[in-house]
Write a protein that holds these residues in place. Structure first.
Motif, PDB file in Angstrom:
ATOM      1  N   ASP A   5       0.812  -1.202   0.000  1.00 61.06           N
ATOM      2  CA  ASP A   5       0.000   0.000   0.000  1.00 61.06           C
ATOM      3  C   ASP A   5       0.853   1.262   0.000  1.00 61.06           C
ATOM      4  O   ASP A   5       0.594   2.197  -0.753  1.00 61.06           O
ATOM      5  N   ALA A   6       1.865   1.309   0.874  1.00 60.67           N
ATOM      6  CA  ALA A   6       2.716   2.493   0.963  1.00 60.67           C
ATOM      7  C   ALA A   6       3.761   2.438  -0.140  1.00 60.67           C
ATOM      8  O   ALA A   6       4.461   1.442  -0.296  1.00 60.67           O
ATOM      9  N   ARG A   7       3.865   3.513  -0.893  1.00 54.62           N
ATOM     10  CA  ARG A   7       4.752   3.499  -2.057  1.00 54.62           C
ATOM     11  C   ARG A   7       6.099   4.123  -1.693  1.00 54.62           C
ATOM     12  O   ARG A   7       6.152   5.179  -1.058  1.00 54.62           O
ATOM     13  N   PRO A   8       7.207   3.494  -2.107  1.00 56.94           N
ATOM     14  CA  PRO A   8       8.521   4.081  -1.872  1.00 56.94           C
ATOM     15  C   PRO A   8       8.679   5.394  -2.630  1.00 56.94           C
ATOM     16  O   PRO A   8       8.055   5.601  -3.682  1.00 56.94           O
ATOM     17  N   PHE A 145      12.614  -0.160 -11.260  1.00 56.43           N
ATOM     18  CA  PHE A 145      11.781   0.835 -10.576  1.00 56.43           C
ATOM     19  C   PHE A 145      10.317   0.410 -10.488  1.00 56.43           C
ATOM     20  O   PHE A 145       9.697   0.549  -9.414  1.00 56.43           O
ATOM     21  N   PRO A 146       9.710  -0.109 -11.564  1.00 57.48           N
ATOM     22  CA  PRO A 146       8.308  -0.536 -11.431  1.00 57.48           C
ATOM     23  C   PRO A 146       8.121  -1.665 -10.413  1.00 57.48           C
ATOM     24  O   PRO A 146       7.088  -1.719  -9.724  1.00 57.48           O
ATOM     25  N   VAL A 147       9.129  -2.548 -10.307  1.00 59.20           N
ATOM     26  CA  VAL A 147       9.048  -3.634  -9.335  1.00 59.20           C
ATOM     27  C   VAL A 147       9.119  -3.082  -7.911  1.00 59.20           C
ATOM     28  O   VAL A 147       8.375  -3.512  -7.019  1.00 59.20           O
ATOM     29  N   ILE A 148      10.010  -2.123  -7.699  1.00 57.01           N
ATOM     30  CA  ILE A 148      10.092  -1.485  -6.384  1.00 57.01           C
ATOM     31  C   ILE A 148       8.752  -0.860  -6.015  1.00 57.01           C
ATOM     32  O   ILE A 148       8.230  -1.049  -4.909  1.00 57.01           O
ATOM     33  N   MET A 149       8.192  -0.109  -6.952  1.00 58.67           N
ATOM     34  CA  MET A 149       6.952   0.597  -6.665  1.00 58.67           C
ATOM     35  C   MET A 149       5.789  -0.369  -6.407  1.00 58.67           C
ATOM     36  O   MET A 149       4.882  -0.066  -5.641  1.00 58.67           O
ATOM     37  N   ARG A 150       5.824  -1.526  -7.039  1.00 61.74           N
ATOM     38  CA  ARG A 150       4.704  -2.469  -6.893  1.00 61.74           C
ATOM     39  C   ARG A 150       4.836  -3.346  -5.653  1.00 61.74           C
ATOM     40  O   ARG A 150       3.843  -3.639  -4.983  1.00 61.74           O
ATOM     41  N   TYR A 151       6.055  -3.768  -5.328  1.00 62.87           N
ATOM     42  CA  TYR A 151       6.204  -4.825  -4.341  1.00 62.87           C
ATOM     43  C   TYR A 151       6.943  -4.440  -3.058  1.00 62.87           C
ATOM     44  O   TYR A 151       6.871  -5.175  -2.077  1.00 62.87           O
ATOM     45  N   SER A 153       7.673  -2.239   0.249  1.00 69.78           N
ATOM     46  CA  SER A 153       6.971  -1.320   1.140  1.00 69.78           C
ATOM     47  C   SER A 153       7.799  -0.060   1.356  1.00 69.78           C
ATOM     48  O   SER A 153       9.031  -0.046   1.162  1.00 69.78           O
ATOM     49  N   HIS A 154       7.127   0.980   1.780  1.00 69.09           N
ATOM     50  CA  HIS A 154       7.810   2.232   2.100  1.00 69.09           C
ATOM     51  C   HIS A 154       8.853   2.006   3.198  1.00 69.09           C
ATOM     52  O   HIS A 154       9.976   2.512   3.115  1.00 69.09           O
ATOM     53  N   ALA A 155       8.500   1.223   4.209  1.00 73.80           N
ATOM     54  CA  ALA A 155       9.428   0.966   5.320  1.00 73.80           C
ATOM     55  C   ALA A 155      10.658   0.198   4.848  1.00 73.80           C
ATOM     56  O   ALA A 155      11.788   0.497   5.254  1.00 73.80           O
ATOM     57  N   GLU A 156      10.454  -0.787   3.981  1.00 72.75           N
ATOM     58  CA  GLU A 156      11.583  -1.570   3.482  1.00 72.75           C
ATOM     59  C   GLU A 156      12.484  -0.716   2.596  1.00 72.75           C
ATOM     60  O   GLU A 156      13.715  -0.831   2.631  1.00 72.75           O
ATOM     61  N   TRP A 157      11.862   0.171   1.830  1.00 70.10           N
ATOM     62  CA  TRP A 157      12.664   1.055   0.987  1.00 70.10           C
ATOM     63  C   TRP A 157      13.478   2.019   1.839  1.00 70.10           C
ATOM     64  O   TRP A 157      14.633   2.308   1.525  1.00 70.10           O
ATOM     65  N   GLU A 158      12.910   2.488   2.917  1.00 69.19           N
ATOM     66  CA  GLU A 158      13.665   3.364   3.815  1.00 69.19           C
ATOM     67  C   GLU A 158      14.865   2.625   4.407  1.00 69.19           C
ATOM     68  O   GLU A 158      15.922   3.217   4.622  1.00 69.19           O
ATOM     69  N   ARG A 159      14.721   1.336   4.668  1.00 67.79           N
ATOM     70  CA  ARG A 159      15.845   0.551   5.171  1.00 67.79           C
ATOM     71  C   ARG A 159      16.952   0.457   4.122  1.00 67.79           C
ATOM     72  O   ARG A 159      18.136   0.559   4.437  1.00 67.79           O
ATOM     73  N   VAL A 160      16.547   0.279   2.868  1.00 64.17           N
ATOM     74  CA  VAL A 160      17.531   0.239   1.785  1.00 64.17           C
ATOM     75  C   VAL A 160      18.265   1.576   1.694  1.00 64.17           C
ATOM     76  O   VAL A 160      19.511   1.618   1.604  1.00 64.17           O
TER      77      VAL A 160
END
Length: 217
Positions: A5-8, A145-151, A153-160
């Motif tokens: 639901d939350a988008r990176p 990028f489309p895979v990141i946006m689809r799969y 989470s915002h929290a996981e992207w912040e960790r990256v």
């Protein structure tokens, strides 16, 4: 597998990609002009070019290492068979020996600032880097990028992103963000980071601009 639901927010990596490509392009042109004899290669300019390119190589290596070690496992866990990172990983394997050669050739020009043959070798390597980054980043942004946006989470992207920041030289990376971001992008970054970003930029900007002047005039 369901979409999150939350988008990176991919603004940071987008600007980082742009800065790597932009620096490879402008240094390839500068060093070629030194090789052609249309730009004077003073000892101070050659030393500044070496220092900048050494930092650039370190930053590029850190970026692709973070992708290999942090981002790729996140994508494989989140998207499974929907992402194939083989070609991008192969590109990363090509980068390290190229970056090593670039460092060595930058040192050689610094040691012999008036050696136009040394400048020509460095310009050729920078051109190779420029072309590889252009192709690699185009592929990555189109496919990953489309895979990141689809799969992811915002929290996981912040960790990256936190892992990427951890090993970055902020005195080098921050003023380059300011150089390559658009006005709207900078405004968004300021909103996201708050006053600390303005303060940090104010601290690192003067030294960066002094080096830019030595290198590009």
């Amino acid at each position: 597998m369901t979409a999150t639901d939350a988008r990176p927010n991919l603004l940071g990596i987008t600007i980082n990609h742009r800065s790597m490509r932009g620096d490879a392009r402008r240094f390839a042109a500068l060093v070629q002009s030194i090789a052609d004899g249309t730009t004077v290669s003073s000892p101070a300019r050659a030393r500044a070019v070496e220092r900048y390119l050494t930092s650039l190589c370190t930053g590029i290596h850190h970026h692709h290492q973070a992708e290999d070690e942090v981002l790729w496992p996140v994508l494989e866990a989140a998207a499974g068979a929907e992402v194939d990172l083989t070609e991008l990983t192969d590109d990363h394997a090509q980068l390290d020996p190229l970056l090593d050669r670039l460092r060595a050739e930058a040192r050689a020009l610094s040691a012999a600032p008036h050696d136009r043959a040394a400048a020509a070798r460095l310009a050729a390597t920078l051109t190779t880097l420029r072309d590889l980054l252009d192709e690699h980043i185009d592929d990555e942004e189109r496919t990953v990028f489309p895979v990141i946006m689809r799969y992811v989470s915002h929290a996981e992207w912040e960790r990256v992103e936190a892992a990427v920041r951890k090993g970055s030289a902020m005195s080098f990376e921050l003023p380059r963000i300011e150089r390559y971001a658009t006005g709207d992008e900078l405004a968004e970054l300021y909103r996201m980071a708050g006053p600390v970003l303005r303060l940090m930029l104010a601290l690192v900007r003067p030294a960066f601009l002094r080096r830019e002047k030595v290198i590009f005039g």
